[in-house]
Design an enzyme around this catalytic site. Structure first.
Site, PDB file in Angstrom:
ATOM      1  N   GLU A 110      85.549 111.473  65.865  1.00 19.91           N
ATOM      2  CA  GLU A 110      85.200 110.244  66.579  1.00 19.91           C
ATOM      3  C   GLU A 110      85.224 110.418  68.093  1.00 19.91           C
ATOM      4  O   GLU A 110      84.517 109.714  68.821  1.00 19.91           O
ATOM      5  CB  GLU A 110      86.136 109.104  66.174  1.00 19.91           C
ATOM      6  CG  GLU A 110      87.601 109.364  66.470  1.00 19.91           C
ATOM      7  CD  GLU A 110      88.501 108.231  65.999  1.00 19.91           C
ATOM      8  OE1 GLU A 110      88.022 107.092  65.893  1.00 19.91           O
ATOM      9  OE2 GLU A 110      89.688 108.485  65.735  1.00 19.91           O
ATOM     10  N   ARG A 117      71.255 109.236  57.956  1.00 19.44           N
ATOM     11  CA  ARG A 117      72.179 108.156  57.616  1.00 19.44           C
ATOM     12  C   ARG A 117      73.526 108.498  58.251  1.00 19.44           C
ATOM     13  O   ARG A 117      73.884 109.672  58.377  1.00 19.44           O
ATOM     14  CB  ARG A 117      72.343 108.004  56.097  1.00 19.44           C
ATOM     15  CG  ARG A 117      71.091 107.508  55.394  1.00 19.44           C
ATOM     16  CD  ARG A 117      70.750 106.086  55.773  1.00 19.44           C
ATOM     17  NE  ARG A 117      69.611 105.576  55.026  1.00 19.44           N
ATOM     18  CZ  ARG A 117      68.342 105.692  55.396  1.00 19.44           C
ATOM     19  NH1 ARG A 117      68.043 106.354  56.522  1.00 19.44           N
ATOM     20  NH2 ARG A 117      67.381 105.200  54.663  1.00 19.44           N
ATOM     21  N   ARG A 129     102.209  98.243  67.520  1.00 18.77           N
ATOM     22  CA  ARG A 129     102.030  98.893  68.816  1.00 18.77           C
ATOM     23  C   ARG A 129     102.566  97.914  69.860  1.00 18.77           C
ATOM     24  O   ARG A 129     101.920  96.909  70.160  1.00 18.77           O
ATOM     25  CB  ARG A 129     100.567  99.225  69.067  1.00 18.77           C
ATOM     26  CG  ARG A 129      99.960 100.145  68.001  1.00 18.77           C
ATOM     27  CD  ARG A 129      98.526 100.494  68.344  1.00 18.77           C
ATOM     28  NE  ARG A 129      97.836 101.156  67.246  1.00 18.77           N
ATOM     29  CZ  ARG A 129      97.880 102.446  66.983  1.00 18.77           C
ATOM     30  NH1 ARG A 129      98.614 103.243  67.758  1.00 18.77           N
ATOM     31  NH2 ARG A 129      97.203 102.974  65.975  1.00 18.77           N
ATOM     32  N   GLU A 136      77.092 121.665  57.486  1.00 17.32           N
ATOM     33  CA  GLU A 136      76.170 122.513  58.241  1.00 17.32           C
ATOM     34  C   GLU A 136      76.548 122.592  59.716  1.00 17.32           C
ATOM     35  O   GLU A 136      76.218 123.574  60.398  1.00 17.32           O
ATOM     36  CB  GLU A 136      74.738 121.982  58.103  1.00 17.32           C
ATOM     37  CG  GLU A 136      74.031 122.387  56.831  1.00 17.32           C
ATOM     38  CD  GLU A 136      74.645 121.812  55.562  1.00 17.32           C
ATOM     39  OE1 GLU A 136      74.708 122.526  54.548  1.00 17.32           O
ATOM     40  OE2 GLU A 136      75.083 120.633  55.585  1.00 17.32           O
ATOM     41  N   ARG A 159      90.352 111.238  67.911  1.00 17.10           N
ATOM     42  CA  ARG A 159      89.822 110.884  69.234  1.00 17.10           C
ATOM     43  C   ARG A 159      89.950 112.030  70.226  1.00 17.10           C
ATOM     44  O   ARG A 159      89.042 112.280  71.012  1.00 17.10           O
ATOM     45  CB  ARG A 159      90.559 109.650  69.785  1.00 17.10           C
ATOM     46  CG  ARG A 159      90.138 108.352  69.164  1.00 17.10           C
ATOM     47  CD  ARG A 159      90.654 107.168  69.960  1.00 17.10           C
ATOM     48  NE  ARG A 159      92.095 107.196  70.110  1.00 17.10           N
ATOM     49  CZ  ARG A 159      92.952 106.719  69.223  1.00 17.10           C
ATOM     50  NH1 ARG A 159      92.491 106.172  68.101  1.00 17.10           N
ATOM     51  NH2 ARG A 159      94.252 106.774  69.426  1.00 17.10           N
ATOM     52  N   THR A 184     104.821 106.864  69.725  1.00 15.75           N
ATOM     53  CA  THR A 184     106.157 106.659  69.166  1.00 15.75           C
ATOM     54  C   THR A 184     107.171 107.607  69.785  1.00 15.75           C
ATOM     55  O   THR A 184     108.275 107.202  70.181  1.00 15.75           O
ATOM     56  CB  THR A 184     106.124 106.873  67.640  1.00 15.75           C
ATOM     57  OG1 THR A 184     105.184 105.966  67.064  1.00 15.75           O
ATOM     58  CG2 THR A 184     107.497 106.644  67.022  1.00 15.75           C
ATOM     59  N   SER A 205      68.743 118.912  52.723  1.00 15.97           N
ATOM     60  CA  SER A 205      69.771 117.943  53.125  1.00 15.97           C
ATOM     61  C   SER A 205      70.793 118.655  54.001  1.00 15.97           C
ATOM     62  O   SER A 205      70.946 119.872  53.937  1.00 15.97           O
ATOM     63  CB  SER A 205      70.464 117.328  51.904  1.00 15.97           C
ATOM     64  OG  SER A 205      71.222 118.305  51.213  1.00 15.97           O
ATOM     65  N   ILE A 262      98.057 111.207  61.225  1.00 18.23           N
ATOM     66  CA  ILE A 262      97.003 111.920  60.505  1.00 18.23           C
ATOM     67  C   ILE A 262      96.250 112.873  61.427  1.00 18.23           C
ATOM     68  O   ILE A 262      95.534 113.756  60.952  1.00 18.23           O
ATOM     69  CB  ILE A 262      96.024 110.958  59.818  1.00 18.23           C
ATOM     70  CG1 ILE A 262      95.201 110.169  60.839  1.00 18.23           C
ATOM     71  CG2 ILE A 262      96.744 110.037  58.851  1.00 18.23           C
ATOM     72  CD1 ILE A 262      94.025 109.432  60.228  1.00 18.23           C
ATOM     73  N   ASP A 263      96.402 112.722  62.751  1.00 20.78           N
ATOM     74  CA  ASP A 263      95.659 113.561  63.688  1.00 20.78           C
ATOM     75  C   ASP A 263      96.186 114.985  63.785  1.00 20.78           C
ATOM     76  O   ASP A 263      95.493 115.875  64.279  1.00 20.78           O
ATOM     77  CB  ASP A 263      95.674 112.940  65.087  1.00 20.78           C
ATOM     78  CG  ASP A 263      94.873 111.655  65.155  1.00 20.78           C
ATOM     79  OD1 ASP A 263      93.945 111.494  64.337  1.00 20.78           O
ATOM     80  OD2 ASP A 263      95.163 110.813  66.022  1.00 20.78           O
TER      81      ASP A 263
END
Length: 323
Positions: A223, A247, A73, A189, A173, A106, A216, A128-129
């Site tokens: 993110e 968790r 970068r 869920e 993001r 890029t 569960s 990957i986004d």
């Protein structure tokens, strides 16, 4: 006339970048071009970190993750002075045109370089986004989704055994493409994505309804979910209200690595070879892509400035199936 073609990878790595490099090199050589690899992205373009690439140099890389050219970068490249350095380095090595493989940053850099210095530049979408406008899929996305699914399936086993709720954070993001596909494919869920404000009341009511039938839960959180600031914060907010034990697992950079899927290898091969075709046809300042099963091109400026919409019907479907 283009005689020497440069190729670089920049920004975050994505599975399938090596397949794209291979396609560009071999397609270029078949068309009589010399192909030069730029190492370490735009930093290497400015410093002249170039290597000549031939057919053997890209043998046995189609199945490898990462990028043989390495990536970076480069903050300096964002300045006009940095791009002038890159132009001088290219001229010194005789590079006539450039193909850049990467995501938003890029392609933005490629657009500036082409417009400011009239250099033929074409972008190949690899992130990957899956957030670039003008292509249904970006290179690396399919692998990242399948990597996440593989690991979440394992977490589901332990969630069931321990009768716990797991909040699992995936990359994304600004967009929820990964979270949405992964959540639907793993039977989550609840899915929290940037495009939809996380409604804590809805989530709490969902848990309350399922208390008698489910012991569960899996909650997938992008993110950059837009409100809860990630899986850990969302889990804390829920526990403050209902006291539910939890968790948190953050999959993180595991989603970037690994051998690309067949889909990513094929997409990378098609878009890389197509980029060489467009360079030789005289095109510039465009991104190659695939839309509705057909190869396509999009102006670079549109690719990184225009919004790419998620499939909102998948949000509704996920809510229906998780009830």
């Amino acid at each position: 006339m283009v005689r020497v073609l440069g190729v670089l990878t920049s920004g975050g790595d994505a599975p399938g970048m090596n397949a794209a490099i291979r396609a560009i090199v071999r397609s270029g050589l078949q068309r009589g071009l010399a192909v030069v690899g730029v190492q370490h992205g735009y930093s290497g373009l400015m410093s002249g970190d170039f290597i000549n690439l031939d057919a053997p140099s890209v043998s046995n890389i189609i199945q490898r993750g990462g990028t043989i050219l390495r990536t970076d970068r480069a903050k300096e490249f964002r300045t006009p002075q940095g791009r002038i350095k890159a132009v001088h380095a290219m001229a010194k090595f005789g590079i006539d045109a450039l193909i850049t493989i990467g995501g938003n940053g890029t392609l933005h850099g490629a657009s500036l370089l082409s417009k400011e210095h009239n250099i033929p530049v074409i972008g190949v979408p690899s992130t990957i986004d899956n957030d670039l406008f003008g292509t249904d899929w970006t290179i690396g996305y399919d692998t990242a989704v399948n990597t996440a699914i593989y690991n979440i399936d394992k977490i589901r086993d332990t969630a069931e055994a321990l009768e716990r709720t797991f909040y699992i954070e995936v990359m994304g993001r600004a967009t929820g493409f990964i979270a949405l596909d992964v959540g639907l494919a793993t039977g989550a869920e609840y899915i929290s994505i940037p495009e939809h404000v996380t409604d804590l009341d809805v989530l709490l009511k969902l848990f309350e309804r399922q208390r008698a039938t489910k012991r569960s839960n899996i909650v997938i959180v992008a993110e950059g979910d837009g409100q809860a600031a990630g899986a850990l914060e969302l889990a804390k907010r829920v526990k403050e209200v209902n006291g539910m034990d939890y968790r948190v697992t953050i999959l993180g950079h595991i989603q970037r690595g690994g051998s690309p899927t067949a889909r990513d290898r094929i997409l990378a091969s098609k878009l890389g070879a197509f980029a060489v075709d467009r360079i030789l046809a005289g095109d510039s300042c465009i991104m190659t892509g695939e839309t509705a099963g057909h190869l396509s091109t999009t102006p670079l400026q549109d690719a990184f400035t225009m919004s790419k919409e998620i499939d909102h019907s998948l949000v509704e479907l996920s809510a229906l199936l998780s009830a």
